[in-house]
Structure formats: C-alpha cells, structure tokens
Design an enzyme around this catalytic site. Structure first.
Site, PDB file in Angstrom:
ATOM      1  N   PRO A 141       0.823  -1.203   0.000  1.00 27.70           N
ATOM      2  CG  PRO A 141      -0.793  -1.579   1.621  1.00 27.70           C
ATOM      3  CD  PRO A 141       0.518  -2.097   1.123  1.00 27.70           C
ATOM      4  CD  GLU A 142       2.144   3.658  -4.525  1.00 26.07           C
ATOM      5  OE1 GLU A 142       2.472   4.856  -4.567  1.00 26.07           O
ATOM      6  OE2 GLU A 142       2.212   2.896  -5.509  1.00 26.07           O
ATOM      7  CE  LYS A 165       5.289   2.922   0.300  1.00 26.15           C
ATOM      8  NZ  LYS A 165       5.898   1.932  -0.617  1.00 26.15           N
ATOM      9  NE  ARG A 182       8.355  -3.017  -5.899  1.00 28.68           N
ATOM     10  CZ  ARG A 182       7.637  -2.225  -5.098  1.00 28.68           C
ATOM     11  NH1 ARG A 182       8.195  -1.692  -4.022  1.00 28.68           N
ATOM     12  NH2 ARG A 182       6.371  -1.987  -5.349  1.00 28.68           N
TER      13      ARG A 182
END
Length: 286
Positions: free
Chosen positions: A2-3, A52, A268
């Site tokens: 989640p950002e 986060k 990523r």
C-alpha cells in the site's frame, strides 16, 4: 505494498470510527495479546500516518505502530459484523452500538498480515518519523529535505523516489506516474534534475496523493485522457484507477501511441514511455 494515500485514508477512517471512544483491544491470533491488554478498555484518541506507517494513539501516551508491508490489511467495519477468529492479529471494537445518545455507531477494525504491529511511546514514534523523508500528505513536510539528497545523488531518480528515507509514502504507482507526467527518464541521475523540476513533481504528488485519499484509489490521468474524453474502455486492473504507464506494459501510450516498456530497477518493476520520457543524455558527454 500500500502507498501513502492508503495509510492516510486508514488513519482518517480510524479516527472517524473510534476517536474519543473507549475501545476493546484484543488479539485473536495471540501474537499481540500482551500489548493489547495494556490498552484494552482505554480511549482511542486519534490515528495518524507518516509515509507507509500508521500510528493509533491511546490515552497515557500509548501508541500502536503498524506497517502493513506487502500483504497486510486493515479492515474497518461499522454496524453489526460477524467477527472472524484466528488470523486476526489486532482487533479494535467500540463497546456498544449507537443508541441515540450522541455516541458513534459500533465499529470494528481487524488487522491481518502486517509486517509490524508494536505498542510504542511518543519518543519511538518520533524516531520512526525522523527516519523518513518528507511525506506529500503531511502539512509539516519540507520538500527541500528530499531535494538536498536528490540533488547530490548519482542514483536514478526512479530509485530515489522509492527510497522512504528520501521521500515517504510514494510507491511504485506514484513513482511511475509522476515521472511520466513530468516527462522524466526514470534512469536519470538525481543530481541532473533542476530544482524547478523537483518542485513541480512534489507539487503534483501533493495533489495526486490527496486525491487518492479522497477517492481511495490512484488516478493520475489528466481530464483530456480519461476514458470518457478519449472514447476508450476504462482500465481493468486489480489496482484500479486510470494511469498512464503503471502495469501497461506492451500497451500504447495514451499520449503518443508508443509501446509502454518495463524493466527492473532495484528489484521493482519500472514502467515508462521511451518517447514521452526520452533517455537523459548528459551535456558533458555530448
């Protein structure tokens, strides 16, 4: 993972559901049981986020610190609910349902799969926040702190934007999209950017992430590129939202028609358009 907008939305929803209420705090799974007992039956004062990280504040300077990690999830429910057992690490619940006396409706919050769930104090919370770069969703953030690191670094800007010590709360989606919106090559060295370029990206992130909090999803396309404006089908993806390049590998760029590309940067996936984000070439190299 989640950002930052997701954590801010959770903080707002927790405050709406529980702030000012005496709550029961439990750990059906048992892993948080000892700490849960220390705040069980006390007043939940507020919830806040930084990057986060999520902080749930109770009376007597006790704070539950949560990091969801890759698979963590916090579900908040108001009204009657069937409460599951077993895998729930943390459960918050108000004591009684709304009865017309001005109290909030009954609410429940269940945490599963989080990387971190600890009971800490204000000093430790401040230490955690001090390790983070500025968060575009926090009014007290100073973008110059991030610029001080970016402007001295040879690392690719696509890497720097994902470094939570440089910039807090930005993940893979916002990284890909803000670079596209500002026509910046993800592999461009941080120190090659002009400060005006960084300030424009920061200002854009402030607006995009705030909108993400409001609608609880990431939308980054400008009005002229929405499905309605372009006469194209809406995006179908489990991440939701309309985007320019994120997870659009092999599809046509919405602006120029070039095929969106992907590669791996520091473990990523990276997404970009080679035409809209042309390769950076240092003037020193000719």
């Amino acid at each position: 993972m989640p950002e930052g907008h997701t954590l801010r939305r959770l903080a707002l929803d927790l405050s709406d559901a529980f702030a000012g209420e005496r709550v029961t705090v439990g750990s059906p799974q048992g892993r948080f049981a000892a700490d849960a007992a220390l705040v069980d039956g006390t007043v939940l004062e507020a919830a806040d986020s930084a990057g986060k990280h999520l902080f749930i504040e109770f009376a007597a300077d006790r704070i539950i610190h949560i990091h969801l990690g890759l698979i963590g999830k916090l579900d908040i429910t108001t009204g009657p609910a069937a409460l599951p057992r077993g895998e729930v690490r943390l459960r918050l619940a108000t004591v009684a349902p709304y009865d017309g006396s001005g109290r909030k409706p009954a609410a429940y919050a269940d945490l599963r799969g989080a990387t971190r769930c600890d009971l800490i104090g204000p000093e430790r919370r401040d230490q955690v926040i001090a390790t983070l770069g500025p968060d575009p969703l926090r009014a007290d953030s100073d973008p110059d702190r991030a610029w001080a690191r970016i402007s001295r670094s040879e690392r690719p800007i696509g890497d720097l934007l994902m470094d939570q010590a440089v910039l807090a709360g930005v993940g893979n989606v916002y990284r890909a999209e803000v670079l596209f919106r500002h026509r910046i090559d993800p592999q461009r060295p941080g120190r090659s950017l002009r400060k005006s370029q960084w300030q424009a990206m920061w200002d854009d992130l402030v607006l995009l992430m705030a909108a993400g909090v409001t609608v609880n999803r990431i939308d980054t396309v400008r009005p002229e590129h929405t499905p309605e404006a372009m006469g194209r089908p809406p995006r179908v993806d489990d991440h939701g939202g309309e985007v320019y390049v994120y997870r659009r590998t092999g599809q046509e760029c919405l602006i120029c028609g070039t095929t969106v590309r992907t590669s791996v940067l520091k473990g990523r996936n990276l997404f970009w358009c080679t035409r809209c984000q042309p390769r950076y070439r240092s003037r020193a190299l000719g």
